[in-house]
Design a protein around this motif. Structure first.
Motif, PDB file in Angstrom:
ATOM      1  N   SER A   1       0.829  -1.208   0.000  1.00  0.00           N
ATOM      2  CA  SER A   1       0.000   0.000   0.000  1.00  0.00           C
ATOM      3  C   SER A   1       0.862   1.256   0.000  1.00  0.00           C
ATOM      4  N   ASP A   2       2.010   1.169   0.643  1.00  0.00           N
ATOM      5  CA  ASP A   2       2.993   2.245   0.611  1.00  0.00           C
ATOM      6  C   ASP A   2       4.264   1.669   0.003  1.00  0.00           C
ATOM      7  N   PRO A   3       4.528   1.914  -1.285  1.00  0.00           N
ATOM      8  CA  PRO A   3       5.710   1.328  -1.927  1.00  0.00           C
ATOM      9  C   PRO A   3       7.021   1.700  -1.255  1.00  0.00           C
ATOM     10  N   ASN A   4       7.020   2.763  -0.452  1.00  0.00           N
ATOM     11  CA  ASN A   4       8.227   3.150   0.270  1.00  0.00           C
ATOM     12  C   ASN A   4       8.451   2.317   1.531  1.00  0.00           C
ATOM     13  N   GLU A   5       7.416   1.604   1.971  1.00  0.00           N
ATOM     14  CA  GLU A   5       7.547   0.713   3.128  1.00  0.00           C
ATOM     15  C   GLU A   5       6.706  -0.532   2.882  1.00  0.00           C
ATOM     16  N   ILE A   6       7.290  -1.482   2.200  1.00  0.00           N
ATOM     17  CA  ILE A   6       6.595  -2.723   1.871  1.00  0.00           C
ATOM     18  C   ILE A   6       6.635  -3.642   3.085  1.00  0.00           C
ATOM     19  N   ARG A   7       5.491  -4.195   3.427  1.00  0.00           N
ATOM     20  CA  ARG A   7       5.401  -5.049   4.611  1.00  0.00           C
ATOM     21  C   ARG A   7       5.154  -6.504   4.208  1.00  0.00           C
ATOM     22  N   PHE A   8       5.996  -7.377   4.764  1.00  0.00           N
ATOM     23  CA  PHE A   8       5.889  -8.805   4.498  1.00  0.00           C
ATOM     24  C   PHE A   8       5.344  -9.512   5.734  1.00  0.00           C
ATOM     25  N   GLY A   9       4.718 -10.631   5.495  1.00  0.00           N
ATOM     26  CA  GLY A   9       4.239 -11.437   6.604  1.00  0.00           C
ATOM     27  C   GLY A   9       4.233 -12.910   6.249  1.00  0.00           C
ATOM     28  N   LEU A  10       4.547 -13.737   7.209  1.00  0.00           N
ATOM     29  CA  LEU A  10       4.511 -15.186   7.026  1.00  0.00           C
ATOM     30  C   LEU A  10       3.816 -15.779   8.233  1.00  0.00           C
ATOM     31  N   GLY A  11       2.860 -16.636   7.977  1.00  0.00           N
ATOM     32  CA  GLY A  11       2.113 -17.208   9.091  1.00  0.00           C
ATOM     33  C   GLY A  11       1.650 -18.610   8.805  1.00  0.00           C
ATOM     34  N   GLY A  12       1.064 -19.194   9.805  1.00  0.00           N
ATOM     35  CA  GLY A  12       0.547 -20.542   9.660  1.00  0.00           C
ATOM     36  C   GLY A  12      -0.564 -20.803  10.648  1.00  0.00           C
ATOM     37  N   ARG A  13      -1.437 -21.703  10.288  1.00  0.00           N
ATOM     38  CA  ARG A  13      -2.536 -22.114  11.165  1.00  0.00           C
ATOM     39  C   ARG A  13      -2.454 -23.626  11.328  1.00  0.00           C
ATOM     40  N   ILE A  14      -2.209 -24.071  12.546  1.00  0.00           N
ATOM     41  CA  ILE A  14      -2.127 -25.508  12.853  1.00  0.00           C
ATOM     42  C   ILE A  14      -3.439 -25.921  13.509  1.00  0.00           C
ATOM     43  N   THR A  15      -4.070 -26.940  12.949  1.00  0.00           N
ATOM     44  CA  THR A  15      -5.368 -27.387  13.444  1.00  0.00           C
ATOM     45  C   THR A  15      -5.303 -28.855  13.829  1.00  0.00           C
ATOM     46  N   PHE A  16      -5.708 -29.140  15.060  1.00  0.00           N
ATOM     47  CA  PHE A  16      -5.846 -30.508  15.553  1.00  0.00           C
ATOM     48  C   PHE A  16      -7.337 -30.836  15.587  1.00  0.00           C
ATOM     49  N   LEU A  17      -7.709 -32.024  15.153  1.00  0.00           N
ATOM     50  CA  LEU A  17      -9.114 -32.417  15.105  1.00  0.00           C
ATOM     51  C   LEU A  17      -9.441 -33.432  16.197  1.00  0.00           C
ATOM     52  N   ASP A  18     -10.647 -33.305  16.733  1.00  0.00           N
ATOM     53  CA  ASP A  18     -11.207 -34.275  17.680  1.00  0.00           C
ATOM     54  C   ASP A  18     -10.342 -34.452  18.930  1.00  0.00           C
ATOM     55  N   VAL A  19      -9.670 -33.402  19.363  1.00  0.00           N
ATOM     56  CA  VAL A  19      -8.807 -33.520  20.538  1.00  0.00           C
ATOM     57  C   VAL A  19      -9.599 -33.460  21.840  1.00  0.00           C
ATOM     58  N   ALA A  20     -10.804 -32.915  21.797  1.00  0.00           N
ATOM     59  CA  ALA A  20     -11.629 -32.808  23.011  1.00  0.00           C
ATOM     60  C   ALA A  20     -13.023 -33.355  22.737  1.00  0.00           C
ATOM     61  N   GLY A  21     -13.082 -34.445  21.987  1.00  0.00           N
ATOM     62  CA  GLY A  21     -14.359 -35.032  21.642  1.00  0.00           C
ATOM     63  C   GLY A  21     -14.628 -34.929  20.156  1.00  0.00           C
ATOM     64  N   VAL A  22     -15.611 -35.687  19.696  1.00  0.00           N
ATOM     65  CA  VAL A  22     -15.955 -35.719  18.279  1.00  0.00           C
ATOM     66  C   VAL A  22     -16.391 -34.338  17.805  1.00  0.00           C
ATOM     67  N   GLY A  23     -15.804 -33.883  16.719  1.00  0.00           N
ATOM     68  CA  GLY A  23     -16.158 -32.592  16.154  1.00  0.00           C
ATOM     69  C   GLY A  23     -15.393 -31.417  16.719  1.00  0.00           C
ATOM     70  N   SER A  24     -14.571 -31.646  17.731  1.00  0.00           N
ATOM     71  CA  SER A  24     -13.813 -30.552  18.326  1.00  0.00           C
ATOM     72  C   SER A  24     -12.591 -30.219  17.469  1.00  0.00           C
ATOM     73  N   GLU A  25     -12.091 -29.002  17.629  1.00  0.00           N
ATOM     74  CA  GLU A  25     -10.901 -28.556  16.906  1.00  0.00           C
ATOM     75  C   GLU A  25     -10.072 -27.656  17.809  1.00  0.00           C
ATOM     76  N   TRP A  26      -8.767 -27.841  17.744  1.00  0.00           N
ATOM     77  CA  TRP A  26      -7.855 -26.951  18.450  1.00  0.00           C
ATOM     78  C   TRP A  26      -7.061 -26.204  17.399  1.00  0.00           C
ATOM     79  N   ARG A  27      -7.321 -24.906  17.261  1.00  0.00           N
ATOM     80  CA  ARG A  27      -6.731 -24.072  16.214  1.00  0.00           C
ATOM     81  C   ARG A  27      -5.665 -23.163  16.829  1.00  0.00           C
ATOM     82  N   ASN A  28      -4.491 -23.121  16.182  1.00  0.00           N
ATOM     83  CA  ASN A  28      -3.382 -22.305  16.661  1.00  0.00           C
ATOM     84  C   ASN A  28      -2.807 -21.506  15.502  1.00  0.00           C
ATOM     85  N   ASP A  29      -2.777 -20.189  15.656  1.00  0.00           N
ATOM     86  CA  ASP A  29      -2.244 -19.302  14.626  1.00  0.00           C
ATOM     87  C   ASP A  29      -0.942 -18.674  15.100  1.00  0.00           C
TER      88      ASP A  29
END
Length: 726
Positions: A417-445
């Motif tokens: 948005s500002d070519p004089n200050e370009i901003r980079f970002g790297l991320g990830g979302r780790i998801t565990f399924l059924d860790v606290a019962g059927v249908g549950s999800e543990w999401r970590n960003d």
């Protein structure tokens, strides 16, 4: 030249066919070649129109698909209809349609904006292919459903064989029995593109590497005369070898050509189809490629016509072939689920129970199974008919993902948005399924860059299959905030930190909408690091925040929608203001609607606004406007205040289709924006507005865009980035 001499040699061989009692048994062999295989339809059409009976069919990859449909009793016109009805971009992309994703997976797709997913079950690993084969599998399921109990491919209207490669041993596998749809899925598993098909302890991929033109297979079936269809893609273009993909593709084609040469020598008649003007990925060009096969067969008319039969013999042949064709499917009386956990099997059986005791509707089943896959718990979900003590049932077959869960969705962002200050970002979302019962999800960003932070949330339904859920969560973020004076002049920069611990209770309205009510103990601080202060002094405050949030994801795509509506509403009560003032409330609403106008273009309109209900002096805790697709001619978050509105109207036009394997398309955009920020640091009381144009490319790593804007009061700029645009 060598190929030409071999083809000429076939003319001599074909001119003196072996003497057999009655007419010779004819085998048709169809080569693999991706979209070029549409030419096989034209060859078959020529053979049928000239009353040349085919007694055996053998093929590899796309040749096996066309050949298998033909062997199942379908006419050339029916083959063409079946193939044309396939959504090839969807089938090749490997993506579950956005509308079929569960709401949680929709959120993942909107946050990450790309297809970069890794499995973490046995450590970080990529899947066996870009595509699990779900859509191709559903095509095969519905096409060959009447042959659900086929014992041998010899029992088809035309006996059939297809070739795959056993991945561990590297040996050829000729399929002649078992589920026909499974055999075709194996032979079409192009390495790196499709995940290998696992049958028992064996893993299978495309048969092109070992026998792309299986003439020997047709002869082993008993063919006296073998008509082989060769797809001639022309000489190699040296310019295509200047890239990694080009070199890899050429290396593979050299290996394939070696086994093709052996088969060409064995064929009795070689029909060479010139398809040099097309690519193996031109799956939308079926109408143009198929006639090439007809033309190539016509050029061999003098030889092929030797095998024509008279009308009575042809009528008898067709009658015999049709007598073996299956066109009906029994009405299922129960649902049987194979694969997955016991609880998953019970849940799927309950969800699909209404599909029993009614005729099979492939369209309905396809969508329902796509939605089951859209939960992210399975690699593929297919179907067939089961037979239990003489009673037919709907057999649902689920395949677990080899390397997940848990899974990691990667996210790459670039903000120009500002070519004089370009901003980079790297991320990830780790998801565990059924860790606290059927249908549950543990999401970590987790994210790093100019905007960094971490968050965690445990999503748990009240009970299995319940729409009600609880979601305790915690988060911390740190980001940079720019402060502006008039005319796009940046005068300060703040470091903004926010953290909190809380919990929500919510309700899911199917796969498209969600309502949440929550309470958070939040810590919020802004500290000036560069420049002068005009938006208020630094502050550090703690508050209890009560929230009501509603989202609706009715659009048809996560990256560049063409139809549908998306909506987000958020109402919050803060027990304390940023400068230790009293409690206050904020509410925000954003709605975007897309309307297709042509096959290539769509109109979109956005209405957004927010209010602090008369509260002023919020400083950096207020609303913000400015930046790409958010009053694009203005600087990043240039307008700051306690109340605002924003309207956008524009047109998106698809300029160019890209390979769905690696991307999607390139779009041109034009849009107008008008907004207003109240109780703002901006010195003018005018209504900010701008006109913008942009080019957007859907890619594996997300939307890549570049554009420019011209606005009021000398606001002009160009911008670019990678990340969410809607």
């Amino acid at each position: 030249m060598f190929v030409v001499l071999l083809a000429a040699n076939q003319l001599v061989q074909a001119a003196d066919p072996p003497k057999t009692p009655g007419r010779p048994k004819i085998g048709l062999v169809l080569e693999g070649g991706g979209a070029l295989g549409f030419a096989h339809i034209g060859v078959i059409q020529w053979l049928e129109s000239h009353h040349i009976p085919v007694d055996f069919v053998a093929g590899t990859s796309m040749g096996a698909l066309v050949g298998g449909i033909y062997a199942a009793g379908h006419s050339p016109n029916e083959i063409r209809e079946i193939v044309e009805q396939i959504d090839w971009p969807l089938a090749l992309s490997g993506e579950t349609p956005f509308q079929d994703l569960s709401l949680r997976r929709k959120e993942d797709r909107l946050v990450t904006q790309n297809r970069l997913t890794m499995g973490l079950r046995h450590g970080p690993s990529l899947p066996g292919g870009l595509n699990s084969g779900q859509e191709v599998g559903l095509v095969l399921d519905r096409t060959f459903l009447p042959y659900y109990d086929l014992q041998s491919f010899d029992d088809l209207p035309i006996p059939f064989r297809c070739v795959a490669t056993e991945l561990v041993s590297g040996q050829e596998k000729v399929f002649g029995d078992g589920p026909l749809r499974q055999a075709l899925r194996a032979t079409m598993s192009i390495p790196a593109l499709f995940t290998p098909l696992k049958i028992g302890n064996k893993m299978y991929t495309d048969g092109a590497a070992v026998n792309n033109l299986p003439v020997d297979v047709a002869k082993a079936m008993g063919a006296d005369i073998v008509i082989a269809v060769y797809l001639d893609s022309g000489p190699v273009d040296p310019k295509a070898l200047n890239s990694l993909v080009g070199v890899a593709s050429r290396s593979a084609s050299i290996l394939i050509a070696a086994n093709e040469m052996r088969s060409i020598q064995m064929a009795d008649v070689l029909v060479s189809v010139g398809v040099s003007e097309f690519k193996t990925t031109d799956f939308t060009q079926g109408d143009a490629i198929a006639p090439k096969g007809f033309e190539a067969a016509e050029k061999k008319a003098a030889i092929l016509s030797r095998f024509s039969v008279d009308d009575p013999a042809w009528t008898a042949y067709i009658a015999q072939r049709n007598s073996r064709r299956r066109a009906t499917t029994p009405v299922p009386q129960f649902v049987q689920v194979d694969g997955g956990t016991t609880s998953q099997q019970k849940q799927i059986s309950a969800e699909l129970g209404d599909l029993t005791r009614v005729p099979v509707d492939p369209v309905e089943i396809d969508q329902r199974l796509s939605m089951i896959k859209g939960t992210g718990r399975f690699a593929t979900v297919g179907y067939s008919i089961a037979n239990k003590d003489g009673t037919p049932g709907l057999a649902i077959e689920t395949t677990a993902k080899e390397n997940s869960p848990p899974f990691l969705n990667l996210r790459l962002t670039l903000d120009g948005s500002d070519p004089n200050e370009i901003r980079f970002g790297l991320g990830g979302r780790i998801t565990f399924l059924d860790v606290a019962g059927v249908g549950s999800e543990w999401r970590n960003d987790l994210s790093i860059g100019q905007s960094a932070g971490a968050s965690t949330e445990l999503f748990r339904p009240f009970s299995s299959g319940s729409k009600w859920f609880a979601a305790p969560h915690a988060y911390f973020t740190r980001s940079l905030f720019d402060q502006y004076a008039a005319h796009n002049v940046r005068i300060a920069q703040y470091s903004e930190r926010r953290g909190g611990v809380g919990a929500d209770i919510g309700y899911l309205f199917g796969t498209r909408a969600q309502l949440r009510i929550g309470e958070v103990l939040e810590w919020y601080a802004d500290e000036r690091s560069i420049g002068a202060t005009i938006g208020g002094p630094d502050f550090n405050t703690r508050a209890a925040v009560s929230s009501l949030q509603f989202v609706y994801f009715g659009q048809d795509d996560a990256l560049v929608p063409r139809r549908g509506t998306m909506l987000a509403a958020d109402v919050r009560h803060y027990s304390r203001g940023p400068y230790n003032t009293g409690n206050y409330q904020q509410a925000a609403l954003r709605v975007t609607h897309f309307v297709p106008l042509t096959e290539q273009g769509s109109f979109f309109g956005t209405a957004a606004g927010g209010t602090s209900f008369g509260q002023t002096g919020l400083g950096l805790a207020g609303f913000r406007l400015g930046g790409a697709f958010n009053l694009s001619a203005y600087g990043r978050n240039e307008l700051l205040g306690s109340q605002y509105f924003l309207f956008q109207a524009g047109y998106i036009h698809r300029l160019l289709e890209l390979s769905p394997i690696f991307g999607g398309a390139i779009y041109a955009m034009g849009f107008y924006e008008v907004g207003k920020m109240y109780a703002t640091t901006e010195s003018s009381s005018s209504v900010p507005n701008d006109g913008s144009v942009a080019v957007v490319m859907k890619s594996l790593i997300g939307p890549i865009y570049i554009g420019g804007s011209v606005g009021d009061r000398a606001h002009r700029k160009w911008w670019f980035g990678i990340g969410r645009i809607f």
